[in-house]
Write an enzyme that holds these catalytic residues in place. Structure first.
Site, PDB file in Angstrom:
ATOM      1  N   LYS A  88       0.673  -0.859   0.278  1.00 25.55           N
ATOM      2  CA  LYS A  88      -0.323  -0.177   0.093  1.00 25.55           C
ATOM      3  C   LYS A  88       0.372   1.151   0.142  1.00 25.55           C
ATOM      4  O   LYS A  88       0.784   2.872  -0.579  1.00 25.55           O
ATOM      5  CB  LYS A  88      -0.854  -0.399   1.395  1.00 25.55           C
ATOM      6  N   ASP A 103      -8.986   1.290   5.356  1.00 25.94           N
ATOM      7  CA  ASP A 103      -8.832   0.431   4.799  1.00 25.94           C
ATOM      8  C   ASP A 103      -9.614  -0.029   3.809  1.00 25.94           C
ATOM      9  O   ASP A 103     -10.599   0.698   2.745  1.00 25.94           O
ATOM     10  CB  ASP A 103     -10.068   0.227   6.263  1.00 25.94           C
ATOM     11  N   PHE A 106      -0.490  -7.058  -4.987  1.00 24.12           N
ATOM     12  CA  PHE A 106      -0.654  -7.970  -3.384  1.00 24.12           C
ATOM     13  C   PHE A 106      -2.115  -8.654  -3.796  1.00 24.12           C
ATOM     14  O   PHE A 106      -2.880  -8.146  -5.189  1.00 24.12           O
ATOM     15  CB  PHE A 106      -0.175  -7.157  -3.122  1.00 24.12           C
ATOM     16  N   TYR A 166      -5.573 -10.053  -3.564  1.00 19.39           N
ATOM     17  CA  TYR A 166      -6.291 -10.756  -4.272  1.00 19.39           C
ATOM     18  C   TYR A 166      -6.210 -10.040  -5.755  1.00 19.39           C
ATOM     19  O   TYR A 166      -6.793 -10.723  -6.750  1.00 19.39           O
ATOM     20  CB  TYR A 166      -7.818 -10.125  -3.824  1.00 19.39           C
TER      21      TYR A 166
HETATM   22  P1  IMP Z   1      -6.902  -3.647   4.461  1.00 20.78           P
HETATM   23  O1  IMP Z   1      -6.787  -2.550   4.144  1.00 20.78           O
HETATM   24  O2  IMP Z   1      -5.062  -3.752   5.308  1.00 20.78           O
HETATM   25  O3  IMP Z   1      -7.268  -4.057   6.219  1.00 20.78           O
HETATM   26  O4  IMP Z   1      -6.681  -5.123   3.692  1.00 20.78           O
HETATM   27  C1  IMP Z   1      -7.194  -5.921   3.532  1.00 20.78           C
HETATM   28  C2  IMP Z   1      -7.494  -6.727   2.300  1.00 20.78           C
HETATM   29  O5  IMP Z   1      -7.450  -6.852   1.919  1.00 20.78           O
HETATM   30  C3  IMP Z   1      -5.670  -7.294   2.405  1.00 20.78           C
HETATM   31  O6  IMP Z   1      -4.792  -7.769   3.295  1.00 20.78           O
HETATM   32  C4  IMP Z   1      -5.473  -7.610   1.164  1.00 20.78           C
HETATM   33  O7  IMP Z   1      -5.399  -8.776   0.990  1.00 20.78           O
HETATM   34  C5  IMP Z   1      -6.826  -6.977   0.934  1.00 20.78           C
HETATM   35  N1  IMP Z   1      -6.857  -6.084  -0.648  1.00 20.78           N
HETATM   36  C6  IMP Z   1      -6.115  -4.057  -0.039  1.00 20.78           C
HETATM   37  N2  IMP Z   1      -6.042  -3.927  -1.302  1.00 20.78           N
HETATM   38  C7  IMP Z   1      -5.986  -4.512  -1.812  1.00 20.78           C
HETATM   39  C8  IMP Z   1      -5.551  -4.503  -3.560  1.00 20.78           C
HETATM   40  O8  IMP Z   1      -5.421  -2.987  -3.505  1.00 20.78           O
HETATM   41  N3  IMP Z   1      -5.296  -5.134  -4.581  1.00 20.78           N
HETATM   42  C9  IMP Z   1      -5.791  -6.959  -3.818  1.00 20.78           C
HETATM   43  N4  IMP Z   1      -5.811  -6.810  -2.619  1.00 20.78           N
HETATM   44  C10 IMP Z   1      -6.109  -6.240  -1.625  1.00 20.78           C
END
Ligand code: IMP
Length: 205
Positions: A12, A75, A155, A157
């Site tokens: 990110k 998030d 990264f 999905y």
């Molecule tokens: P969080 O926003 O850190 O809670 O992210 C949740 C989860 O969503 C991450 O661990 C990734 O598995 C997935 N994720 C978040 N952003 C992306 C992205 O840009 N592409 C693919 N998966 C994502």
């Protein structure tokens, strides 16, 4: 201006820094992103909220309370129609605590076996705490869950998500392309536009 990005996710961090580079011309004042490791914050921030907005705020507020500096957090959730909107706010730990990106992908692929409706979307909410006030920005991208992994970029999905209008998954696109159309890229566009308006109003332009 300096903004702390309240994330331990290096993917990110990289995406957001690259996004801001590409927004260079739209920024009336340059934004320097400070990472959590640069300020010596290495703790995990528990994401105990039940919505993207709550979790984004929890992360930003934790850092603001520690450092009293302007900061933001994102998030993100993947919502799959055929799975009643899952995994959504639980995207990071869909296959269990401490699971890997591959564990999550494999769970989604197994739950999606035989489903003809493959529609899904990514949603990002950014919480920005600026001078003690909180502002939210949202971004969304629609697409489909494909049946097997394609690509090695990105990264999470990314290898199984193909955005509408594209023949490649996010993991097959260059970061610049992903950033132009992605949930996070679009939320960052809103944040940049907000800061631009604010700076223009303050400088009387
Ligand atoms: P969080 O926003 O850190 O809670 O992210 C949740 C989860 O969503 C991450 O661990 C990734 O598995 C997935 N994720 C978040 N952003 C992306 C992205 O840009 N592409 C693919 N998966 C994502």
């Amino acid at each position: 201006m300096e903004l702390i990005f309240a994330t331990n996710n290096l993917h990110k961090l990289h995406e957001v820094r690259e996004k801001l580079k590409s927004c260079g011309d739209e920024l009336s004042t340059p934004i320097r992103i400070i990472s959590l490791s640069e300020i010596g914050f290495h703790n995990d921030i528990p994401e105990t909220g039940t919505t993207l907005q709550e979790n984004a705020l929890i992360k930003a507020q934790t850092i603001f309370d520690f450092y009293n500096q302007n900061c933001f957090a994102d998030d993100t959730g993947l919502e799959i129609e055929a799975l009643n909107g899952e995994p959504s706010v639980y995207s990071a730990r869909y296959a269990g605590e401490h699971c890997s990106f591959d564990d999550n992908i494999n769970l989604v692929l197994s739950k999606m076996q035989g489903k003809t409706n493959r529609k899904a979307c990514f949603k990002t909410v950014i919480a920005l705490i600026l001078n003690g006030n909180t502002h939210y920005f949202e971004g969304r991208v629609d697409g489909e869950i494909i049946t097997e992994k394609h690509g090695v970029e990105g990264f999470g999905y990314d290898p199984i998500f193909r955005p509408d209008g594209y023949s490649q998954t996010f993991a097959e696109l260059a970061l610049e392309e992903k950033n132009q159309i992605s949930h996070r890229g679009r939320a960052m566009d809103q944040l940049v536009a907000f800061l631009h308006r604010l700076h223009s109003a303050q400088s009387g332009v």
